[in-house]
Scaffold this motif. Structure first.
Motif, mmCIF file in Angstrom:
data_model
loop_
_atom_site.group_PDB
_atom_site.id
_atom_site.type_symbol
_atom_site.label_atom_id
_atom_site.label_comp_id
_atom_site.label_asym_id
_atom_site.label_seq_id
_atom_site.Cartn_x
_atom_site.Cartn_y
_atom_site.Cartn_z
ATOM 1 N N GLY A 1 48.564 33.682 45.370
ATOM 2 C CA GLY A 1 47.925 34.331 46.517
ATOM 3 C C GLY A 1 47.889 33.432 47.736
ATOM 4 N N VAL A 2 47.634 32.159 47.539
ATOM 5 C CA VAL A 2 47.619 31.211 48.661
ATOM 6 C C VAL A 2 49.018 31.072 49.232
ATOM 7 C CG1 VAL A 2 47.240 28.801 49.298
ATOM 8 C CG2 VAL A 2 45.581 29.970 47.856
ATOM 9 N N ARG A 3 50.013 30.973 48.361
ATOM 10 C CA ARG A 3 51.403 30.842 48.835
ATOM 11 C C ARG A 3 51.846 32.076 49.600
ATOM 12 N NH1 ARG A 3 53.907 28.056 43.507
ATOM 13 N NH2 ARG A 3 53.454 25.924 44.115
ATOM 14 N N LYS A 4 51.306 33.208 49.253
ATOM 15 C CA LYS A 4 51.675 34.442 49.943
ATOM 16 C C LYS A 4 51.336 34.347 51.429
ATOM 17 C CE LYS A 4 50.664 39.381 49.797
ATOM 18 N NZ LYS A 4 49.884 40.416 49.099
ATOM 19 N N TYR A 5 50.205 33.748 51.747
ATOM 20 C CA TYR A 5 49.761 33.667 53.139
ATOM 21 C C TYR A 5 50.083 32.337 53.801
ATOM 22 C CZ TYR A 5 47.426 37.981 52.058
ATOM 23 O OH TYR A 5 47.183 39.270 51.683
ATOM 24 N N HIS A 6 50.291 31.295 53.007
ATOM 25 C CA HIS A 6 50.623 29.960 53.525
ATOM 26 C C HIS A 6 51.750 29.400 52.650
ATOM 27 C CE1 HIS A 6 46.943 30.098 55.897
ATOM 28 N NE2 HIS A 6 46.316 30.468 54.810
ATOM 29 N N PRO A 7 52.950 29.912 52.809
ATOM 30 C CA PRO A 7 54.024 29.632 51.850
ATOM 31 C C PRO A 7 54.352 28.150 51.640
ATOM 32 C CG PRO A 7 54.774 31.116 53.592
ATOM 33 C CD PRO A 7 53.357 30.775 53.868
ATOM 34 N N LYS B 1 40.550 41.759 32.216
ATOM 35 C CA LYS B 1 40.588 41.730 30.759
ATOM 36 C C LYS B 1 39.328 41.037 30.257
ATOM 37 C CE LYS B 1 45.575 41.295 30.838
ATOM 38 N NZ LYS B 1 46.711 40.439 30.550
ATOM 39 N N GLU B 2 39.118 41.099 28.962
ATOM 40 C CA GLU B 2 37.952 40.456 28.351
ATOM 41 C C GLU B 2 37.986 38.947 28.615
ATOM 42 O OE1 GLU B 2 34.395 40.384 26.337
ATOM 43 O OE2 GLU B 2 35.557 42.162 26.793
ATOM 44 N N PHE B 3 39.148 38.330 28.395
ATOM 45 C CA PHE B 3 39.286 36.892 28.625
ATOM 46 C C PHE B 3 40.633 36.621 29.270
ATOM 47 C CE2 PHE B 3 40.943 32.759 27.395
ATOM 48 C CZ PHE B 3 39.943 31.944 27.883
ATOM 49 N N VAL B 4 40.623 35.838 30.316
ATOM 50 C CA VAL B 4 41.850 35.411 30.968
ATOM 51 C C VAL B 4 41.816 33.892 31.006
ATOM 52 C CG1 VAL B 4 43.221 35.517 33.077
ATOM 53 C CG2 VAL B 4 41.881 37.500 32.378
ATOM 54 N N SER B 5 42.899 33.288 30.586
ATOM 55 C CA SER B 5 42.916 31.823 30.519
ATOM 56 C C SER B 5 42.787 31.221 31.914
ATOM 57 C CB SER B 5 44.206 31.335 29.863
ATOM 58 O OG SER B 5 45.289 31.537 30.734
ATOM 59 N N PRO B 6 42.158 30.066 32.009
ATOM 60 C CA PRO B 6 42.021 29.398 33.304
ATOM 61 C C PRO B 6 43.375 29.103 33.950
ATOM 62 C CG PRO B 6 40.571 28.378 31.707
ATOM 63 C CD PRO B 6 41.429 29.367 30.964
ATOM 64 N N GLU B 7 44.375 28.779 33.140
ATOM 65 C CA GLU B 7 45.701 28.486 33.675
ATOM 66 C C GLU B 7 46.282 29.724 34.366
ATOM 67 O OE1 GLU B 7 44.869 27.901 30.437
ATOM 68 O OE2 GLU B 7 44.655 25.732 30.537
ATOM 69 N N SER B 8 46.092 30.877 33.739
ATOM 70 C CA SER B 8 46.592 32.127 34.313
ATOM 71 C C SER B 8 45.871 32.448 35.616
ATOM 72 C CB SER B 8 46.410 33.262 33.304
ATOM 73 O OG SER B 8 46.798 34.481 33.855
ATOM 74 N N LEU B 9 44.569 32.260 35.642
ATOM 75 C CA LEU B 9 43.792 32.496 36.856
ATOM 76 C C LEU B 9 44.222 31.547 37.970
ATOM 77 C CD1 LEU B 9 40.247 32.990 35.341
ATOM 78 C CD2 LEU B 9 41.719 34.751 36.329
ATOM 79 N N TYR B 10 44.481 30.292 37.618
ATOM 80 C CA TYR B 10 44.913 29.308 38.604
ATOM 81 C C TYR B 10 46.259 29.696 39.201
ATOM 82 C CZ TYR B 10 46.308 24.900 40.694
ATOM 83 O OH TYR B 10 46.743 23.956 41.581
ATOM 84 N N GLU B 11 47.194 30.108 38.342
ATOM 85 C CA GLU B 11 48.518 30.508 38.828
ATOM 86 C C GLU B 11 48.407 31.717 39.755
ATOM 87 O OE1 GLU B 11 51.412 28.972 38.588
ATOM 88 O OE2 GLU B 11 50.319 27.374 37.576
ATOM 89 N N GLU B 12 47.538 32.649 39.430
ATOM 90 C CA GLU B 12 47.335 33.814 40.288
ATOM 91 C C GLU B 12 46.740 33.394 41.637
ATOM 92 O OE1 GLU B 12 44.824 37.980 40.167
ATOM 93 O OE2 GLU B 12 45.281 36.974 38.283
ATOM 94 N N LEU B 13 45.816 32.457 41.612
ATOM 95 C CA LEU B 13 45.220 31.946 42.840
ATOM 96 C C LEU B 13 46.270 31.270 43.713
ATOM 97 C CD1 LEU B 13 42.722 31.159 44.582
ATOM 98 C CD2 LEU B 13 42.579 29.106 43.170
ATOM 99 N N ILE B 14 47.061 30.396 43.111
ATOM 100 C CA ILE B 14 48.079 29.675 43.859
ATOM 101 C C ILE B 14 49.104 30.648 44.441
ATOM 102 C CG2 ILE B 14 49.940 27.967 43.695
ATOM 103 C CD1 ILE B 14 47.039 26.867 43.673
#
Length: 53
Positions: free
Chosen positions: A41-47, A26-39
């Motif tokens: 993804g990490v939990r997916k591989y290292h729950p 998207k044009e702008f994605v909030s840092p909080e949303s990006l952080y939650e997506e990152l976390i």
């Protein structure tokens, strides 16, 4: 000449395959949303390893 065309076609097919793996943004994605997506993804591989709830 035909080799060049074949190589160009192969390169184009490779680019199309690579583009299938790119997630549209998207044009702008909030840092909080990006952080939650990152976390997530990490939990997916290292729950349980890095991020307790």
């Amino acid at each position: 000449m035909e080799d060049r065309k074949r190589n160009q076609q192969e390169e184009q097919q490779n680019m199309e395959m690579q583009n299938d793996h790119i997630k549209p943004t998207k044009e702008f994605v909030s840092p909080e949303s990006l952080y939650e997506e990152l976390i997530a993804g990490v939990r997916k591989y290292h729950p349980y390893r890095y991020f307790p709830d």
